[in-house]
Design an enzyme around this catalytic site. Structure first.
Site, short mmCIF file in Angstrom:
data_model
loop_
_atom_site.label_atom_id
_atom_site.label_comp_id
_atom_site.label_asym_id
_atom_site.label_seq_id
_atom_site.Cartn_x
_atom_site.Cartn_y
_atom_site.Cartn_z
N LYS A 171 0.82 -1.22 0.00
CA LYS A 171 0.00 0.00 0.00
C LYS A 171 0.85 1.27 0.00
O LYS A 171 0.49 2.25 -0.66
CB LYS A 171 -0.96 0.00 1.18
CG LYS A 171 -0.32 0.18 2.54
CD LYS A 171 -1.36 0.27 3.63
CE LYS A 171 -0.70 0.44 4.99
NZ LYS A 171 0.08 1.69 5.10
N THR A 172 1.97 1.26 0.73
CA THR A 172 2.82 2.46 0.77
C THR A 172 3.39 2.75 -0.62
O THR A 172 3.46 3.91 -1.05
CB THR A 172 3.97 2.28 1.78
OG1 THR A 172 3.41 1.95 3.06
CG2 THR A 172 4.80 3.55 1.91
N GLN A 190 -8.18 -4.43 9.27
CA GLN A 190 -7.09 -4.11 10.20
C GLN A 190 -7.43 -2.92 11.09
O GLN A 190 -6.53 -2.27 11.64
CB GLN A 190 -5.79 -3.84 9.44
CG GLN A 190 -5.25 -5.07 8.71
CD GLN A 190 -3.86 -4.83 8.16
OE1 GLN A 190 -2.88 -4.81 8.88
NE2 GLN A 190 -3.77 -4.66 6.85
N ASP A 248 -3.43 7.78 4.12
CA ASP A 248 -2.96 6.43 4.44
C ASP A 248 -3.68 5.93 5.70
O ASP A 248 -4.10 6.73 6.54
CB ASP A 248 -1.45 6.47 4.67
CG ASP A 248 -0.83 5.08 4.71
OD1 ASP A 248 -1.50 4.11 4.32
OD2 ASP A 248 0.34 4.97 5.13
N GLU A 249 -3.81 4.60 5.84
CA GLU A 249 -4.41 3.97 7.03
C GLU A 249 -5.78 4.60 7.34
O GLU A 249 -6.09 4.94 8.49
CB GLU A 249 -3.49 4.11 8.25
CG GLU A 249 -2.10 3.52 8.08
CD GLU A 249 -2.08 1.99 8.13
OE1 GLU A 249 -3.17 1.38 8.19
OE2 GLU A 249 -0.98 1.42 8.11
N ARG A 293 1.31 -10.93 10.45
CA ARG A 293 2.67 -10.43 10.70
C ARG A 293 3.70 -11.47 10.28
O ARG A 293 4.89 -11.15 10.13
CB ARG A 293 2.89 -10.14 12.20
CG ARG A 293 2.03 -9.06 12.86
CD ARG A 293 1.95 -7.79 12.08
NE ARG A 293 0.78 -7.80 11.22
CZ ARG A 293 0.60 -6.97 10.21
NH1 ARG A 293 1.53 -6.07 9.91
NH2 ARG A 293 -0.49 -7.02 9.46
#
Length: 725
Positions: A33-34, A255, A217-218, A609
């Site tokens: 995503k980044t 998330q 973002d997020e 993770r």
């Protein structure tokens, strides 16, 4: 230009090259995503669809903002200084600095961090004669911040009872104090900025005309006020359709794990509806984890309702099965994890690429103990080691005073904690008296007169009472008595965020119980403290364990952290412990709206993770208040496809019943008048049949096959209290 878009998968490419329009990018864990966000900005700049000054990019951490700036600088061949990239707080600070007069702030207004804000609230509470027991400063701070994050000033806050009315009144006084002193807290930055843009039309229109592209973002972590601020800048509700900025939001509703901080996962649905986003682009290809790990995560999160929906996949193959371990006790579970870590290190895995994750901070204690026992260096990520935590240090200080009243460090730490009216001046007078008399603070307290003398005498009586009342108690009960009698438990019970601290205090009792049961530890410490009692020996052990094996800055170490702290990180090997009902999912989830769904998202984050190997573990018994408690395995484990799991069963017990049919062929005795093959009743688990046994004496335990849905469990006979049928 081809280089800019090279190596993007089809979905990433579609997101990056969207025409100027509102967009919601549903980016799964490990889906890049980044990269998509930064490449989108670079694409807009490189194709001249936007200039640097027309772009506003919002992140949730300064680290993410700096990383984005660094990547962009390397991607485009021109200066990007006009581009605004930062956190919500950072961007609001920038805007308020530029327009401080319009915002009603001095040019050099100061920002209060969390510690400064709490100190300011304590000072005001004292000036207004607010009782700290009824209105703990930290609770007042949470009340104020929560209202600000909802966009509510004190004047618009509703109060339905006298207690809330007093909090609202304090909120109003706090607002006046901050305005008078020219300071703002973090929540104020955003609220003040929102209010400024809302009421100041020329200023609002200036920034709406400037920022034509807003990238976030997020997005799943935004709260109500942050989303309202974004809508205001984008022109939603203030400009005709099509004239405002284009919002490009990247996030993952699966998330969203920060509801306790005010995050609203529903903002993603609202964005889709309010900005009329017809098509959501899903980034589902994962570049982090093997297939089995992703399949388990997908199966788990599919149980949640009202999802935007996506399915993670990878081109890297299935990988290893997910290992599941059921320990007899929490110590058994911890020893398995630490032994497995040691074996993996010997096999060539890096310690720094192994993470031990847990739901609550208190669970770290038993893991830390085992890591110290085998000499494995570790590091607590985003937190403190167990014996370094504030509440544990306070409890140990009280215990140290019981063992040695001349311990000035312990005295100074807790003489006014919880607060009992002994201020700085009183302590200075006491220290001067102690120095003059060449004695301890404890002994010097008897010589002080006046109000300070009265308060100190009351504290001395408290310590003497605790010492006398606990003289004949076992060590775990001494600790429990001190936690109650000192007021520590009551103090943390009144704090909004005191739940974790209380769990840590309970874990201290467990630590004492385990310490006494560990003959090797007791014998080793008694060798140097032959004349000391159990309390002094335990305190020495705690001090030694506190000072050992926390890894140095450059030392490779096993990573320990809560699941919340693990968000955004990844590791080759991940252990998730404590998968039991009431622990993970947490017991409070049942009473909170959508609590179980948030817990499921939390486990989803934990699972994703892991890159290569994942361990899930739970224990049949766990210490609570120094007593053995039986637990049920987490219902989340039953939501994982059985074909993905490899159960790591324990070594077969020494004796196994010929038959598991009730009453069929009762054979040799197992203790407490019970025999293999016998039907029994357990107070919590119901009816079952003893199918195996091992050990003897206090270590004797039996394996019982209980009626569904409980299944097979190992129980320690001493605590099981089984009734023969």
């Amino acid at each position: 230009m081809p280089d800019l878009l090279a190596n993007l998968n089809p979905q990433q490419l579609a997101a990056v090259t969207l025409p100027p329009q509102h967009a919601l990018i549903l980016a799964g864990a490990g889906s890049g995503k980044t990269r998509v966000l930064t490449t989108r900005i670079a694409w807009l700049l490189s194709t001249a669809q936007a200039g640097p000054s027309t772009i506003l990019a919002v992140t949730f951490t300064n680290k993410a903002a700096k990383e984005m700036q660094s990547r962009l600088a390397a991607m485009v061949p021109f200066n990007i200084r006009g581009l605004w990239i930062g956190t919500f707080h950072g961007l609001c600070n920038r805007l308020l600095r530029a327009h401080h007069r319009d915002a009603g702030l001095p040019a050099q207004f100061q920002i209060l961090d969390t510690a400064d804000q709490l100190s300011s609230i304590k000072r005001l509470a004292k000036a207004l004669n607010y009782d700290e027991q009824k209105f703990p400063p930290r609770e007042l701070m949470h009340f104020i911040n929560a209202h600000k994050e909802q966009g509510l000033r004190a004047a618009h806050s509703e109060a339905y009872d006298p207690t809330t009315r007093r909090r609202v009144e304090f909120y109003a006084e706090y607002e006046q104090q901050c305005q008078r002193e020219g300071v703002v807290d973090f929540a104020e930055l955003l609220l003040r900025c929102y209010e400024l843009l809302q009421r100041h039309q020329p200023l609002r229109e200036h920034y709406q005309a400037r920022f034509r592209h807003i990238l976030v973002d997020e997005f799943q972590d935004t709260n109500r006020l942050q989303y309202a601020w974004l809508k205001l800048l984008a022109g939603y509700g203030t400009l005709p359709d099509g004239e405002g900025a284009r919002v490009f939001a990247v996030g993952d509703d699966d998330q969203s794990i920060y509801a306790f901080r005010g995050a609203e996962a529903g903002n993603m649905h609202d964005l889709q509806n309010e900005f009329a986003i017809a098509e959501v682009i899903r980034l589902e290809q994962n570049y982090r984890s093997h297939g089995n790990i992703l399949d388990a995560a997908n199966a788990l999160i599919r149980q949640n309702r009202d999802r935007l929906g996506k399915t993670l996949w990878t081109a890297d193959g299935a990988g290893e099965p997910i290992r599941v371990f059921e320990g007899f006790s929490d110590v058994d579970e911890a020893r398995f994890i630490v032994d497995e870590v040691g074996a993996l290190v010997r096999d060539g895995y890096s310690r720094s690429q192994m993470a031990l994750l847990y739901r609550s901070n208190a669970q770290s204690r038993v893991l830390e103990h085992e890591l110290v026992r085998v000499g494995l260096p570790y590091r607590i990520y985003g937190g403190l080691r167990f014996f370094d935590r504030q509440e544990i240090k306070h409890a140990l200080a009280y215990l140290r005073l019981l063992a040695n009243p001349d311990d000035d460090s312990a005295f100074a730490r807790v003489v006014n904690f919880p607060t009992r009216g002994i201020g700085t001046r009183s302590l200075e007078a006491l220290q001067e008296a102690a120095q003059r008399l060449q004695t301890s603070l404890y002994n010097a307290a008897a010589g002080l007169s006046g109000k300070p003398g009265v308060a100190l005498a009351r504290f001395i009586r408290l310590i003497e009472t605790l010492r006398n009342e606990s003289a004949q108690l076992p060590l775990p009960e001494i600790i429990e008595h001190v936690l109650d009698g000192s007021g520590l438990r009551e103090h943390y019970l009144s704090e909004k965020d005191g739940r974790d601290r209380l769990a840590n205090l309970d874990e201290l009792i467990n630590a004492a119980t385990v310490f006494l049961a560990d003959d090797e530890l007791v014998a080793a410490d008694l060798a140097d403290l032959a004349d000391a009692g159990p309390l002094a020996v335990f305190l020495a052990h705690a001090a030694l364990e506190s000072g050992e094996r926390q890894a140095g800055e450059d030392e490779e170490a096993v990573q320990l952290m809560t699941v919340h702290a693990a968000k955004g990180l990844e590791f080759d090997v991940v252990f998730i412990s404590g998968l039991e009902q009431g622990l993970f999912p947490h017991e409070n989830a049942a009473s909170e709206r959508d609590g179980l769904q948030e817990e499921r998202r939390l486990l989803y984050v934990a699972i994703t993770r892991a890159r290569r190997r994942l361990y899930l573990s739970h224990a049949q018994t766990r210490l609570l208040h120094g007593q053995t408690r039986y637990g049920l395995r987490s219902a989340f484990l039953d939501e994982l496809p059985p074909g993905l799991l490899r159960h790591l069963n324990r070594v077969a017990p020494a004796r196994v019943a010929d038959s598991v049919m009730p009453g069929a062929g009762w054979s040799e005795p197992v203790g407490d008048g019970l025999r293999l093959g016998q039907s029994v009743l357990h107070a919590r688990f119901g009816v079952g049949v003893i199918v195996a046994s091992e050990g003897g004496g206090r270590e004797a335990r039996v394996q019982v096959n209980f009626d569904p849905p409980v299944g097979v469990k190992w129980l320690l006979l001493e605590y099981a209290h089984l009734t023969p049928l």
